[in-house]
Design an enzyme around this catalytic site. Sequence first.
Site, PDB file in Angstrom:
ATOM      1  N   GLU A 102       0.883  -1.167   0.000  1.00  0.00           N
ATOM      2  CA  GLU A 102       0.000   0.000   0.000  1.00  0.00           C
ATOM      3  C   GLU A 102       0.916   1.212   0.000  1.00  0.00           C
ATOM      4  OE1 GLU A 102      -1.847   2.883   0.166  1.00  0.00           O
ATOM      5  OE2 GLU A 102      -2.072   2.692   2.327  1.00  0.00           O
ATOM      6  N   CYS A 110      -2.189   9.179   2.603  1.00  0.00           N
ATOM      7  CA  CYS A 110      -1.898   8.556   1.304  1.00  0.00           C
ATOM      8  C   CYS A 110      -3.036   8.797   0.328  1.00  0.00           C
ATOM      9  CB  CYS A 110      -1.605   7.072   1.463  1.00  0.00           C
ATOM     10  SG  CYS A 110      -2.914   6.151   2.259  1.00  0.00           S
TER      11      CYS A 110
END
Length: 503
Positions: A239, A273
């Site tokens: 990720e 993010c």
Amino acid sequence: MKADPSDRARFESLNPASGEVVDSFAVHTDAHIQAVVAAAQPAAQWWDGLGFDARESRLRDWARILAVDIDELATLIHRENGKPLIDARLEVVGAIEHLHWAATHAAGVLGRRTVGRSWLFPNHKPSVGYRPYGVVGVIGPWNYPAFTPMGSIAYALAAGNAVVFKPSEYTPAVGSWLVDSFRQAVPEQPVLSLVTGYGETGAALCAAGVGKLAFTGSTATAKSVMAACAQTLTPVLLECGGKDALIVAEDADLDAAAQAAVWGGLSNAGQTCVGVERVYAVDAIYDEFVSRLNAEARKPRPGSDRAADYGPITMPDQLGIIRGHIEDALDHGATAIVGGRDAVRPPFVDPTILVDTPEDRPAATEETFGPTLTVARVRDVEEAIERANGTAFGLSGAVFSRTRGMEIAGRLRAGMTSINSVITFAVIPALPFGGVGASGFGRIHGADGLREFSWPHAIVAQQAPGPLILQSFRRNPVLTKALLAAVRLRYGRRAPRGVKGSL
Ligand code: NDP
């Protein structure tokens, strides 16, 4: 597990706003990490052996502990990461939601289920069940030090794995708190363990014999993690970051879009993010949108006091990257309508909105991870989609449109998209979370997140002798011939136009 006598080196975690020492932790050696993973193997077997129902009950106990102690954990997040206390509380809320969802749904998603029989083998019952990997390594980031690792930890545990967690060197106290709290719910075995240290500790975890490795962090480090895991063919979930775009169409609610862009770009000091980094607004509404954005972006204020809207930059090195992106954009023709060259005031960064940034500059192509936004005028939605899809990243995005949300969202190359809101997908536990391209692969959250931490085990059971035995040298030639004729009949005919083949 025997303590490794060479684990003497320690490091301190600091409050990024004040420099105060929060706590100190061991820099664990490779031998220690291997010992922790080895001790977790029998714990994993024990935990798997409890079955879905008992695990659900233990994980709900853990969720209860987190809910009761929400303020204690949030205070620690506030001190170690720097974000405002209310944001820290909401982060824990998100973590609890995911933990609860994973615990509740694991049996339904992963439990053995029968699947469709084959007409070739009607006497065989096929089924699929999902089995845990054993010990899963989780390497976590500092930006959401409870919520983000929980996206891997909760789903891995619910699937029946033990977890060895390596938090970021910037937030080890939060990681340690999580592991200690889990121990209250599951005291019998080291089902969730902690290892601490720097990047080398993470690298050692990759090589310590885990069955799967879940990593959250930068694309560059993800490549090192994947290379390390390739040595042992250890599967990885990566990720990584993004350069997420928000599209404002001509029929958007401009106030809502401006508010969302500002919050999506600036909250958590832009260290998200799936935060908004770029905005594309169509020509017809561009001027009006930018004027509302301008007004909106002047309101938030960084600080460490109770009234601050967002906190300091957690990782000191990031300040140079943020300053570099802003200065480079301004040097190449961008204009700062809010903030600008003086925005970086360590450890804080003031809101900065850049318009007319050339599309090939780092501020528009690389993850800035600061409270900044680039805003660009585009001809129409077509151009907005093309530009939004124009980076190597593909993590998430947002669309503001009253009527065309689904149409536009469906064309974005991103793992997740919100329509008329930002980042909402992250706190809807049933939705998978993860990216494509340079944003990584694999999924946390939702049913896909549970399956990510398990492997499918196909079983087919013959229930009664059948007429057609193909897997034998004593195969009946007449029946085999009949089978071939049946296949020609079934699949060999041209279907009439517009009629789908039957299966
Ligand atoms: P990194 O990718 O370097 O670190 C992320 C995690 O991986 C940390 O726990 C880190 O440990 C660990 N790590 C570092 N090197 C290795 C290695 N070789 N093998 C295994 N694990 C390793 O990110 P940073 O924290 O340095 O941040 C850099 C940039 O990454 C940010 O500016 C941001 O752009 C992006 N990022 C994205 C995140 C996201 O949510 N997608 C989260 C964090 C960062 P340690 O901290 O101890 O070095």
